[in-house]
Design an enzyme around this catalytic site. Structure first.
Site, PDB file in Angstrom:
ATOM      1  N   THR A  44     -25.873   3.611   9.004  1.00  0.00           N
ATOM      2  CA  THR A  44     -26.688   4.386   9.890  1.00  0.00           C
ATOM      3  C   THR A  44     -26.058   5.657   9.876  1.00  0.00           C
ATOM      4  O   THR A  44     -26.612   6.684   9.832  1.00  0.00           O
ATOM      5  CB  THR A  44     -27.012   3.805  11.191  1.00  0.00           C
ATOM      6  OG1 THR A  44     -27.929   2.577  11.272  1.00  0.00           O
ATOM      7  CG2 THR A  44     -27.638   4.732  12.192  1.00  0.00           C
ATOM      8  N   GLU A 121     -39.678  14.346   1.371  1.00  0.00           N
ATOM      9  CA  GLU A 121     -38.669  13.583   0.536  1.00  0.00           C
ATOM     10  C   GLU A 121     -39.810  13.074  -0.679  1.00  0.00           C
ATOM     11  O   GLU A 121     -40.708  12.626  -0.387  1.00  0.00           O
ATOM     12  CB  GLU A 121     -37.881  12.789   1.113  1.00  0.00           C
ATOM     13  CG  GLU A 121     -36.812  13.300   2.056  1.00  0.00           C
ATOM     14  CD  GLU A 121     -35.937  12.360   2.725  1.00  0.00           C
ATOM     15  OE1 GLU A 121     -35.162  12.939   3.416  1.00  0.00           O
ATOM     16  OE2 GLU A 121     -36.062  11.040   2.656  1.00  0.00           O
ATOM     17  N   HIS A 245     -29.802   4.756  -5.354  1.00  0.00           N
ATOM     18  CA  HIS A 245     -30.090   6.282  -4.817  1.00  0.00           C
ATOM     19  C   HIS A 245     -29.779   7.162  -6.300  1.00  0.00           C
ATOM     20  O   HIS A 245     -28.683   7.014  -6.925  1.00  0.00           O
ATOM     21  CB  HIS A 245     -29.160   6.567  -3.952  1.00  0.00           C
ATOM     22  CG  HIS A 245     -29.637   7.888  -3.114  1.00  0.00           C
ATOM     23  ND1 HIS A 245     -29.740   9.045  -3.704  1.00  0.00           N
ATOM     24  CD2 HIS A 245     -30.479   8.067  -2.059  1.00  0.00           C
ATOM     25  CE1 HIS A 245     -30.195  10.296  -2.846  1.00  0.00           C
ATOM     26  NE2 HIS A 245     -30.769   9.588  -1.757  1.00  0.00           N
ATOM     27  N   ARG A 291     -37.566   7.037  -6.002  1.00  0.00           N
ATOM     28  CA  ARG A 291     -36.357   6.862  -6.332  1.00  0.00           C
ATOM     29  C   ARG A 291     -36.220   6.059  -7.517  1.00  0.00           C
ATOM     30  O   ARG A 291     -35.333   6.225  -8.403  1.00  0.00           O
ATOM     31  CB  ARG A 291     -35.397   6.246  -5.040  1.00  0.00           C
ATOM     32  CG  ARG A 291     -35.422   7.309  -4.015  1.00  0.00           C
ATOM     33  CD  ARG A 291     -34.563   6.611  -2.878  1.00  0.00           C
ATOM     34  NE  ARG A 291     -34.524   7.540  -1.768  1.00  0.00           N
ATOM     35  CZ  ARG A 291     -33.712   7.369  -0.835  1.00  0.00           C
ATOM     36  NH1 ARG A 291     -33.280   6.243  -0.392  1.00  0.00           N
ATOM     37  NH2 ARG A 291     -33.852   8.334   0.118  1.00  0.00           N
ATOM     38  N   HIS A 352     -27.757   1.682  -3.378  1.00  0.00           N
ATOM     39  CA  HIS A 352     -28.105   2.133  -2.061  1.00  0.00           C
ATOM     40  C   HIS A 352     -28.641   1.374  -1.117  1.00  0.00           C
ATOM     41  O   HIS A 352     -28.299   1.369   0.192  1.00  0.00           O
ATOM     42  CB  HIS A 352     -28.863   3.620  -2.139  1.00  0.00           C
ATOM     43  CG  HIS A 352     -29.027   4.404  -1.021  1.00  0.00           C
ATOM     44  ND1 HIS A 352     -28.090   4.823  -0.336  1.00  0.00           N
ATOM     45  CD2 HIS A 352     -30.342   4.670  -0.479  1.00  0.00           C
ATOM     46  CE1 HIS A 352     -28.701   5.586   0.722  1.00  0.00           C
ATOM     47  NE2 HIS A 352     -30.130   5.489   0.538  1.00  0.00           N
ATOM     48  N   ARG A 387     -38.111   1.102  -1.924  1.00  0.00           N
ATOM     49  CA  ARG A 387     -38.241   1.652  -0.586  1.00  0.00           C
ATOM     50  C   ARG A 387     -38.548   3.155  -0.807  1.00  0.00           C
ATOM     51  O   ARG A 387     -37.835   3.611  -1.453  1.00  0.00           O
ATOM     52  CB  ARG A 387     -37.016   1.256   0.345  1.00  0.00           C
ATOM     53  CG  ARG A 387     -37.065   2.040   1.747  1.00  0.00           C
ATOM     54  CD  ARG A 387     -35.542   1.836   2.247  1.00  0.00           C
ATOM     55  NE  ARG A 387     -34.578   2.688   1.554  1.00  0.00           N
ATOM     56  CZ  ARG A 387     -34.215   3.724   2.113  1.00  0.00           C
ATOM     57  NH1 ARG A 387     -34.875   4.365   2.786  1.00  0.00           N
ATOM     58  NH2 ARG A 387     -33.199   4.291   1.335  1.00  0.00           N
TER      59      ARG A 387
END
Length: 537
Positions: A44, A121, A245, A291, A352, A387
């Site tokens: 986080t 994004e 990532h 991604r 990631h 994700r």
């Protein structure tokens, strides 16, 4: 003598998910929180981009849901996605009420009030990412951490590694249902294992990207919660979907520094060493593709050309805009002589995010009563095969609140267990004089996962990895049985379990979908199915 701690709720993990859950429960229960390191040393804290939520009148729940389903390659559970998105605004409002400061638009909205700045994004069709400059995770983590310290009902135990969960079946208690009753944890300061008893246990331990050689994650991301839940009998799902990532800094003087996707959202371009853009050749969405597509494209170009990295370039934007929107990245890279207002950033993909995890329902309940899983450790069906950017912190918030609500609703139903939980037994083990075994196996594991179970896979590579994992597993099992536990040993033990689960799931999936891309099965099946594994299969 083993030190014993008792509380109503034990939360293992101290990131956004764990701290949110604790703050939701603190007026009802006594709570112990185990933090593997300092409070500031979790995923986080290092999250840069932001939190996806429907906050703009031009956006909609349906749009956010649709974008998530598309990014997840048809494997997301639509009910989980809709539940998460529908609760997104309330989750953000709660953060704001707790004192989290998000970035504002530079000008007022006409009513003399400034609105929050929303960025965009990859995979999102709207600007819906609320953020705190380029250090959103740090702002959230710092704010919640300070609040935790003010609550008398919450006790924080920093530098504690959870060893294993305690369940009624492990204790040999007779009954039709297994129950979670606490955990053993290693005090890294005293090097002694302590007992934590609790009526409810919440796993908020994060993901397992440390299983790979190159990762954007901090050192604590070693899959502890997934491994402990698996050993206790929980099902685990979709571990083959490891998100890489696309843009982590490639530099000898920097360690695992992620370059936020928000740069691409604000117009940064991916280029080859000769300055040529390449993403339009791979996807019509170019730099704003999901991604998995961007990471594979970069991996393809690096291997095709035999180059070390590609470059992310935002220098064509106004310098003041860059400095104000990305101050952390600007300052960090300036220290290694990269001025992002003028220079392109060397980047490579890195492990990631763990999209799979411990199977949990919309109340964050696992297969074992009284055991909950929230955040990256859990498989809720939200992320599917890939994700979407900035849905991760949102999941932490929404499911932490859901777990808290469920625990509160069961407050009067839980009877105090009369079972005596045994102390940790070290009577038959000794101090290790072969720590080199741990460091060697650690190194070998991360290399073989990177080389054989990475962005592009084959059946032969997976089989090679599986054979090597079995040898490592046997060595670590013997080591664990004979020597006192250490932080490194516990993490290695858990990572080997996680690696085995990743490989097992990957070998079961006979298709390419989302983050699982195999040269032996390039097609995508018409019917999307989760890969759910159980110790009892």
């Amino acid at each position: 003598m083993t030190i014993q701690h008792r509380s109503d709720v034990l939360i293992i993990g101290s990131g956004a998910a764990g701290l949110t859950c604790a703050l939701q429960l603190c007026n009802h229960f006594s709570i112990n929180i185990l933090s593997k390191s300092e409070l500031s040393e979790g995923s986080t804290y290092y999250a840069q981009g932001g939190i996806a939520a429907v906050l703009d009148n031009e956006d909609s729940v349906d749009s956010h849901v649709s974008d998530t389903l598309i990014a997840g390659a048809d494997l997301c559970h639509e009910d989980a996605v809709r539940y998460t998105v529908e609760n997104s605004k309330e989750a953000i409002q709660w953060l704001i009420s707790q004192g989290v400061s998000f970035s504002l638009e530079p000008e007022s909205n006409g009513n003399g009030e400034q609105s929050y700045h929303l960025t965009r994004e990859g995979g999102h069709s709207h600007r819906r990412i609320i953020h705190s400059a380029d250090a959103t995770g740090k702002e959230v983590q710092t704010t919640l951490s300070e609040l935790i310290k003010t609550k008398d009902s919450i006790s924080l135990f920093e530098k504690y590694n959870a060893v294993d969960l305690i369940t009624s079946h492990k204790l040999g208690l007779i009954g039709p249902k297994n129950k979670c009753m606490g955990a053993y944890a290693l005090n890294r300061t005293t090097r002694e294992v302590e007992l934590f008893e609790a009526k409810f246990v919440v796993l908020a331990t994060g993901g397992a990207s440390k299983v790979y050689l190159y990762t954007s994650n901090p050192d604590v991301s070693s899959g502890d919660g997934i491994a402990m839940a698996w050993r206790s009998g929980c099902r685990v799902a979709n571990m083959e979907f490891n998100q890489f990532h696309p843009t982590c800094l490639f530099h000898s003087k920097a360690h695992s520094f992620l370059i936020t996707e928000a740069l691409r959202g604000e117009g940064a371009l991916l280029k080859l060493p000769n300055g040529e853009r390449f993403m339009p050749r791979f996807d019509e969405r170019a730099e704003l593709a999901p991604r998995d597509i961007v990471a594979r494209a970069i991996d393809h170009e690096i291997k095709r050309l035999g180059i070390d990295c590609v470059y992310l370039d935002i220098s064509h934007k106004d310098a003041d805009f860059i400095k104000s929107h990305f101050p952390t990245i600007y300052q960090r890279l300036l220290k290694i002589d990269i001025d992002i207002t003028q220079d392109p950033i060397p980047v490579v993909p890195a492990a990631h995010y763990t999209c799979g995890g411990v199977v949990a329902n919309k109340h964050a309940e696992t297969d074992i009563p009284n055991l909950f899983a929230v955040g990256e450790v859990a498989f809720t069906g939200l992320h599917g095969a890939n994700r979407m950017a900035s849905n991760s912190l949102l999941e932490c918030l929404v499911y932490a609140r859901a777990a808290a609500d469920k625990i509160i609703s069961q407050k009067n139903d839980i009877k105090t267990e009369s079972a005596i939980i045994p102390a940790w037994d070290e009577s038959r083990v000794s101090n290790s004089d072969e720590e080199v075994v741990v460091s060697h196996n650690w190194h070998e594991l991360r290399h073989l996962m990177w080389n054989y179970v990475g962005i592009v896979r084959t059946t032969k590579r997976l089989e090679r990895a599986q054979r090597r994992i079995q040898l490592l597993k046997q060595e670590v099992r013997e080591y664990y049985a004979n020597f006192k536990v250490s932080s490194n040993l516990l993490e290695l033990r858990n990572l080997i379990t996680v690696a085995e689960l990743i490989i097992e799931c990957a070998m079961r999936r006979k298709e390419s979908r989302g983050l699982h891309y195999t040269l032996d099965y390039l097609q995508t099946d018409n019917v999307a199915k989760d890969t759910i594994v159980s110790k009892f299969d």
